[in-house]
Design an enzyme around this catalytic site. Structure first.
Site, PDB file in Angstrom:
ATOM      1  N   ARG A  29       1.028  -1.034   0.100  1.00 10.83           N
ATOM      2  CA  ARG A  29      -0.196  -0.013   0.136  1.00 10.83           C
ATOM      3  C   ARG A  29       0.873   1.369   0.129  1.00 10.83           C
ATOM      4  O   ARG A  29       2.038   1.193   0.488  1.00 10.83           O
ATOM      5  CB  ARG A  29      -0.771   0.148   1.142  1.00 10.83           C
ATOM      6  CG  ARG A  29      -1.919  -1.137   1.289  1.00 10.83           C
ATOM      7  CD  ARG A  29      -3.183  -0.665   1.664  1.00 10.83           C
ATOM      8  NE  ARG A  29      -4.281  -1.737   1.382  1.00 10.83           N
ATOM      9  CZ  ARG A  29      -4.888  -2.225   2.404  1.00 10.83           C
ATOM     10  NH1 ARG A  29      -4.608  -1.917   3.670  1.00 10.83           N
ATOM     11  NH2 ARG A  29      -5.764  -3.326   2.167  1.00 10.83           N
ATOM     12  N   GLU A  50      -0.063  -8.092  -6.419  1.00 13.55           N
ATOM     13  CA  GLU A  50      -1.409  -8.589  -6.984  1.00 13.55           C
ATOM     14  C   GLU A  50      -1.240  -9.980  -7.577  1.00 13.55           C
ATOM     15  O   GLU A  50      -2.263 -11.018  -7.420  1.00 13.55           O
ATOM     16  CB  GLU A  50      -1.787  -7.642  -8.100  1.00 13.55           C
ATOM     17  CG  GLU A  50      -2.236  -6.468  -7.532  1.00 13.55           C
ATOM     18  CD  GLU A  50      -3.388  -6.387  -6.749  1.00 13.55           C
ATOM     19  OE1 GLU A  50      -4.217  -7.369  -6.476  1.00 13.55           O
ATOM     20  OE2 GLU A  50      -3.635  -5.454  -5.843  1.00 13.55           O
ATOM     21  N   TYR A 108      -0.747 -22.791  -7.469  1.00 12.71           N
ATOM     22  CA  TYR A 108      -0.887 -22.017  -8.734  1.00 12.71           C
ATOM     23  C   TYR A 108       0.306 -21.580  -9.381  1.00 12.71           C
ATOM     24  O   TYR A 108       0.668 -20.338  -9.460  1.00 12.71           O
ATOM     25  CB  TYR A 108      -2.009 -21.015  -8.529  1.00 12.71           C
ATOM     26  CG  TYR A 108      -3.345 -21.437  -8.324  1.00 12.71           C
ATOM     27  CD1 TYR A 108      -3.642 -22.802  -8.463  1.00 12.71           C
ATOM     28  CD2 TYR A 108      -4.344 -20.476  -7.891  1.00 12.71           C
ATOM     29  CE1 TYR A 108      -4.956 -23.433  -8.264  1.00 12.71           C
ATOM     30  CE2 TYR A 108      -5.769 -21.163  -7.921  1.00 12.71           C
ATOM     31  CZ  TYR A 108      -5.932 -22.598  -7.995  1.00 12.71           C
ATOM     32  OH  TYR A 108      -7.244 -23.019  -7.792  1.00 12.71           O
ATOM     33  N   TYR A 158      -9.187  -8.269 -13.590  1.00 12.09           N
ATOM     34  CA  TYR A 158      -9.035  -7.762 -12.140  1.00 12.09           C
ATOM     35  C   TYR A 158      -7.706  -7.237 -11.884  1.00 12.09           C
ATOM     36  O   TYR A 158      -7.523  -6.078 -11.522  1.00 12.09           O
ATOM     37  CB  TYR A 158      -9.159  -8.963 -11.224  1.00 12.09           C
ATOM     38  CG  TYR A 158      -8.551  -8.533  -9.910  1.00 12.09           C
ATOM     39  CD1 TYR A 158      -9.396  -7.656  -8.846  1.00 12.09           C
ATOM     40  CD2 TYR A 158      -7.286  -8.771  -9.670  1.00 12.09           C
ATOM     41  CE1 TYR A 158      -8.759  -7.233  -7.709  1.00 12.09           C
ATOM     42  CE2 TYR A 158      -6.763  -8.426  -8.303  1.00 12.09           C
ATOM     43  CZ  TYR A 158      -7.481  -7.544  -7.463  1.00 12.09           C
ATOM     44  OH  TYR A 158      -6.828  -6.824  -6.357  1.00 12.09           O
ATOM     45  N   ASP A 181     -13.184  -8.290  -7.408  1.00 11.06           N
ATOM     46  CA  ASP A 181     -12.553  -9.652  -7.011  1.00 11.06           C
ATOM     47  C   ASP A 181     -13.394 -10.505  -6.061  1.00 11.06           C
ATOM     48  O   ASP A 181     -14.626  -9.989  -6.134  1.00 11.06           O
ATOM     49  CB  ASP A 181     -11.414  -9.501  -6.081  1.00 11.06           C
ATOM     50  CG  ASP A 181     -11.471  -8.856  -4.825  1.00 11.06           C
ATOM     51  OD1 ASP A 181     -12.694  -8.202  -4.655  1.00 11.06           O
ATOM     52  OD2 ASP A 181     -10.627  -8.911  -3.937  1.00 11.06           O
ATOM     53  N   CYS A 188     -20.894  -2.269  10.757  1.00 11.28           N
ATOM     54  CA  CYS A 188     -20.717  -2.035   9.243  1.00 11.28           C
ATOM     55  C   CYS A 188     -21.091  -0.353   9.193  1.00 11.28           C
ATOM     56  O   CYS A 188     -22.231   0.023   9.594  1.00 11.28           O
ATOM     57  CB  CYS A 188     -21.574  -2.935   8.565  1.00 11.28           C
ATOM     58  SG  CYS A 188     -21.710  -2.564   6.871  1.00 11.28           S
TER      59      CYS A 188
END
Length: 348
Positions: A21, A33, A78, A116, A134, A198
DNA sequence: AAAACGGGGAT
DNA sequence: ATCCCAGTTTT
């Protein structure tokens, strides 16, 4: 105050401090990412650090070998992500002079970068107004707007992308996108969402209609294939026989051991027909030790893995086999189940 | 339009 | 056990 404003405000005072960030370096954002695709932040974090340390820029990444990348990727899964990153790094080095692109239209053409990731990089690095969708965003949108179209149907994918596009704050797309995802990850969780604290529960369809646990809708029960792997340990004091895997099946281009895959449950006594072994390894072999079956669970496969130690004086090497020193194992990218076994056997 | 692709954590 | 994670590529 809009939905986006509320989320951004919440984000700014509640976000986690994460190393990718507050940078606008497209290379660093790309690294994070790709690592985070289908991967939880906590799991990806150590890999992000080690990749950034070893490959601080795209040029150094492009200069690596595929073996290097896969080895550093070992354990993350992956693995095509790693192989595709290398292709992309080399493409960026060759076509963009080592300057990582920031524009969606350029990013989307690169290997391993889909809608994305192109949206994420372009919005985070250059504030390009592209909305990310996402797993978090699917969940947030489905609940807040009461969208019951399955998130993984072709129709659903279009609906959710459109909704995300409309909602996007074009004045600050980067922070908007981050806020959407962080909110989904921290409050609007899959299980036990924190509706009590929330910031946008007031306008939430699912909250008002007691449908929080019904949304999002997802179909497709994936089917799981069972496979039976018999791995053979052919080793002496210092060396062992390894196998380089092909580029089609799981663990493409990684390294395991000589393998016989059978299509039925393993016999209780654990014995493969000796003639079959002799056909593969030559006459001069004997079964030394059979280890207990290990169940190794992947997303689409359940592997029943059995290691068998062979005694030998001489064996014939098949096409993809090679003899290597134990000390060289630290350079080879090994699937988790192989790595654990060899580590235990050799006290690595 | 489906299926394939890893490994791990939360429930 | 089941779900799902800052998804993409191949079939």
């Amino acid at each position: 105050m809009s939905f986006s404003d509320d989320l951004v405000q919440w984000y700014q005072s509640n976000k986690r401090q994460l190393p990718w960030r507050d940078t606008h370096d497209a290379y660093v954002i790309w690294l994070s990412e790709i690592i985070l695709q289908q991967t939880r932040v906590e799991q990806g974090l150590p890999y992000f650090y080690s990749f950034l340390e070893k490959y601080p820029d795209v040029s150094s990444f492009a200069a690596a070998s595929e073996d290097d990348i896969l080895k550093l990727w070992q354990g993350l899964g992956y693995y095509s992500r790693g192989r595709n990153m290398l292709k992309t790094a080399r493409m960026v080095q060759a076509d963009y002079g080592g300057i990582f692109p920031e524009a969606y239209d350029q990013l989307i053409k690169l290997k391993g970068i889909g809608e994305y990731t192109a949206s994420a990089i372009s919005s985070f690095a250059a504030n390009e107004p592209k909305a990310v969708v996402d797993g978090n965003v699917y969940r947030v949108l489905a609940r807040y707007f009461g969208i019951n179209e399955p998130i993984n149907s072709p129709k659903g994918i279009k609906i959710f992308q459109s909704a995300a596009n409309e909602l996007l704050d074009k004045h600050r797309p980067g922070i908007h996108n981050q806020a959407m995802m962080e909110f989904g990850a921290m409050l609007c969780r899959p299980k036990n969402p924190a509706c009590n604290i929330c910031p946008v529960s007031e306008g939430c369809y699912a909250f008002a209609n007691n449908a929080v646990n019904l949304l999002p809708v997802k179909l497709n029960k994936i089917k799981i294939r069972e496979r039976y792997f018999n791995y053979f340990l052919v080793a002496d004091e210092h060396t062992l026989v390894m196998n380089r895997r092909g580029d089609k099946d799981i663990w493409a281009n990684m390294y395991d051991l000589p393998l016989i895959e059978t299509d039925t449950l393993l016999p209780p006594d654990g014995l493969l027909a000796l003639p079959q072994l002799k056909a593969l390894f030559g006459d001069d072999i004997k079964i030394d030790e059979i280890f207990p079956v290990i169940k190794h669970v992947l997303t689409h496969q359940r592997l029943f893995v059995r290691f068998i130690k062979l005694q030998h004086h001489h064996i014939e090497l098949k096409e993809q086999w090679f003899i290597t020193d134990r000390n060289n194992l630290k350079k080879l990218a090994l699937p988790k189940v192989i790595f654990i076994f060899l580590k235990n056997i050799f006290n690595l």
